[in-house]
Enzyme design. Structure first.
Site, PDB file in Angstrom:
ATOM      1  N   GLU A 109       0.901  -1.138  -0.017  1.00 21.53           N
ATOM      2  CA  GLU A 109      -0.104  -0.006   0.116  1.00 21.53           C
ATOM      3  C   GLU A 109       0.997   1.376   0.027  1.00 21.53           C
ATOM      4  O   GLU A 109       1.964   1.308   0.748  1.00 21.53           O
ATOM      5  CB  GLU A 109      -0.902  -0.039   1.299  1.00 21.53           C
ATOM      6  CG  GLU A 109      -1.730  -1.120   1.222  1.00 21.53           C
ATOM      7  CD  GLU A 109      -2.971  -0.954   1.907  1.00 21.53           C
ATOM      8  OE1 GLU A 109      -3.307   0.331   2.484  1.00 21.53           O
ATOM      9  OE2 GLU A 109      -3.851  -1.959   1.995  1.00 21.53           O
ATOM     10  N   CYS A 139       3.474   8.460   0.911  1.00 20.16           N
ATOM     11  CA  CYS A 139       3.672   7.586   2.231  1.00 20.16           C
ATOM     12  C   CYS A 139       3.952   6.278   1.563  1.00 20.16           C
ATOM     13  O   CYS A 139       2.950   5.338   0.872  1.00 20.16           O
ATOM     14  CB  CYS A 139       2.303   7.657   2.880  1.00 20.16           C
ATOM     15  SG  CYS A 139       2.687   6.554   4.427  1.00 20.16           S
ATOM     16  N   CYS A 146       3.668  -6.443   9.373  1.00 20.98           N
ATOM     17  CA  CYS A 146       4.860  -5.970  10.114  1.00 20.98           C
ATOM     18  C   CYS A 146       4.781  -6.713  11.441  1.00 20.98           C
ATOM     19  O   CYS A 146       3.871  -7.587  11.923  1.00 20.98           O
ATOM     20  CB  CYS A 146       4.357  -4.480  10.669  1.00 20.98           C
ATOM     21  SG  CYS A 146       5.481  -3.660  11.754  1.00 20.98           S
ATOM     22  N   CYS A 150       2.093  -3.469  17.410  1.00 16.07           N
ATOM     23  CA  CYS A 150       1.561  -2.394  18.261  1.00 16.07           C
ATOM     24  C   CYS A 150      -0.019  -2.758  18.463  1.00 16.07           C
ATOM     25  O   CYS A 150      -0.611  -3.064  17.233  1.00 16.07           O
ATOM     26  CB  CYS A 150       1.805  -0.993  17.631  1.00 16.07           C
ATOM     27  SG  CYS A 150       3.624  -0.767  17.252  1.00 16.07           S
ATOM     28  N   CYS A 153      -2.606  -0.753  15.963  1.00 13.84           N
ATOM     29  CA  CYS A 153      -2.334  -0.660  14.436  1.00 13.84           C
ATOM     30  C   CYS A 153      -2.735  -1.864  13.737  1.00 13.84           C
ATOM     31  O   CYS A 153      -2.600  -3.010  14.119  1.00 13.84           O
ATOM     32  CB  CYS A 153      -0.866  -0.387  14.273  1.00 13.84           C
ATOM     33  SG  CYS A 153      -0.320  -0.479  12.578  1.00 13.84           S
ATOM     34  N   CYS A 371      -2.830   6.849   8.845  1.00 15.25           N
ATOM     35  CA  CYS A 371      -2.063   6.405   9.674  1.00 15.25           C
ATOM     36  C   CYS A 371      -2.537   4.840  10.404  1.00 15.25           C
ATOM     37  O   CYS A 371      -3.758   5.044  10.978  1.00 15.25           O
ATOM     38  CB  CYS A 371      -1.397   7.131  10.746  1.00 15.25           C
ATOM     39  SG  CYS A 371      -0.599   8.424  10.220  1.00 15.25           S
TER      40      CYS A 371
END
Ligand code: SAH
Ligand code: SF4
Length: 387
Positions: A109, A139, A146, A150, A153, A371
């Protein structure tokens, strides 16, 4: 494949096997890869210019080369192999989110934010005019998924699927520049390495992409910002790099207790260790370190938390500023958005005590481009949460 099901062994978007793809190779790598053609240095230079300045999509368009040479190189199986945009989502605010296919069928993305961008180097809030832009921020993702986990997220839900190559990282930028007919040098293009993934857990490919983007594509490193969740060995390596983006640290909590709860990586490297590592980064004149702070309703967004952040930054004692980001919701992510008045008070408290603080306007929330919302939604393949 770590953390995921086997996804796809199908050919990549360009059809070229990884070893025959030219986009993403440095000057020296191009020379080594094309050794069999005994190219003169000026022929290599012509290729580099077409690959990275003109950003052509096929060898046929390398018109500075004689046709015979293009044909010979193509006949040996080489291709440009620039990543391709396979799907576009457009937000009411002008933000666009893309799924870009890289070295296999998996997509990454990338987000385009025209005009009133919220990059850390842009502090004032400018109105956005859809369709027209004088500057823009791209971005960029560094990994598929990942590993950092977190809790707030959405990308974390994927687990780590794989690293991106330098060509796949730089190629996101190339594909988006082409779509908007943007020219670094003429247009003001900022890059933020804040998409999917943790750049400092894919350090070599990330830095190789930065070098390509600076040296070949022509985007100055002062217009780039990389954000890390606080990977100390990565920050220490970053500190040694002669050409590097600006640095942002995802702080997201006023102390280790809260940070551990929302960012379990804190157990590996706590706030003090991260700050010690950041201290090793030699800052350029007027450069500041950015602390990103995602405001999670009721968790880290109260006045007393702001006061703790002030103390923490004062103790760090290097030029710093804070970017406040109101948490962007995602399905099944167990947090709430902060109340607008709490965001205002938080910013005010930091400012009153001399800490520059900015509230980032959310971009493209309606298309899941904001984000922490990147999760390959609506892509070529739906990636399931790793078991
Ligand atoms: N992995 C890197 C860079 C990508 S995340 C990092 O964590 O720094 C970019 C920023 O988005 C980070 O500051 C992260 O804390 C923030 N973020 C993650 N999820 C979010 C969410 N749901 N809402 C708002 N910001 C989020
Ligand atoms: Fe990874 Fe950054 Fe999301 Fe944390 S916030 S899980 S480090 S992408």
């Amino acid at each position: 494949m770590p953390g995921g099901e086997p996804l796809s062994t199908i050919l990549d978007a360009s059809g070229a096997p990884a070893g025959r793809r030219l986009f993403g190779l440095s000057n020296q790598q191009l020379a080594a890869t094309l050794l069999e053609f005994s190219l003169a240095p000026y022929r290599l230079r012509q290729l580099e210019i077409t690959l990275y300045r003109q950003r052509v999509e096929s060898l046929d368009e390398v018109t500075t080369w004689p046709k015979e040479l293009r044909d010979r190189v193509a006949a040996a199986g080489f291709q440009v192999g620039m990543p391709r945009i396979v799907e576009t989502f457009r937000s009411v605010d002008g933000t666009e989110r893309y799924l870009i296919a890289g070295d296999d069928r998996q997509t990454v993305e990338t987000v385009w934010m025209p005009e009133g961008d919220d990059s850390p180097q842009d502090d004032e809030d400018r109105p956005n005019e859809p369709g027209a832009w004088s500057r823009a921020t791209i971005c960029v993702s560094s990994q598929i998924g990942c590993a950092v986990n977190c809790q707030f997220c959405l990308t974390a839900r994927l687990g780590i699927i794989r690293n991106l190559s330098a060509g796949e990282i730089a190629g996101q930028v190339a594909a988006v520049l082409n779509r908007h007919k943007a020219e670094p040098g003429r247009d003001r293009i900022n890059l933020v390495f804040m998409g999917m993934g943790e750049p400092f857990l894919n350090f070599d490919a990330f830095m190789a992409a930065v070098r390509l983007l600076v040296e070949q594509v022509g985007i100055p490193e002062s217009r780039m910002t990389v954000s890390t969740s606080g990977i100390v060995p990565g920050i220490l390596r970053f500190a040694q790099e002669p050409v590097r983006p600006r640095l942002a640290i995802s702080l997201n909590a006023p102390n280790n207790t809260v940070r551990e709860a929302v960012m379990p990586i804190t157990r590996k490297w706590d706030i003090a260790e991260v700050i010690e590592a950041v201290r090793k980064v030699p800052l350029r004149p007027r450069e500041r370190i950015t602390f990103e702070y995602v405001l999670l309703g009721g968790v880290n967004d109260q006045g007393e938390h702001a006061d703790e952040v002030v103390k923490l930054i004062r103790r760090a004692n290097f030029p710093a500023k804070v970017n406040l980001i109101a948490w962007n919701p995602g399905p099944d992510v167990p947090f709430t958005m902060p109340r607008p008045e709490d965001v205002a008070v938080f910013q005010q408290r930091l400012r009153e005590q001399g800490i520059p603080a900015f509230v980032r306007r959310p971009r493209g929330r309606d298309i899941y481009a904001a984000c922490g919302q990147l999760k390959q939604t609506g892509g070529l393949l739906e990636i399931r949460k790793p078991a």
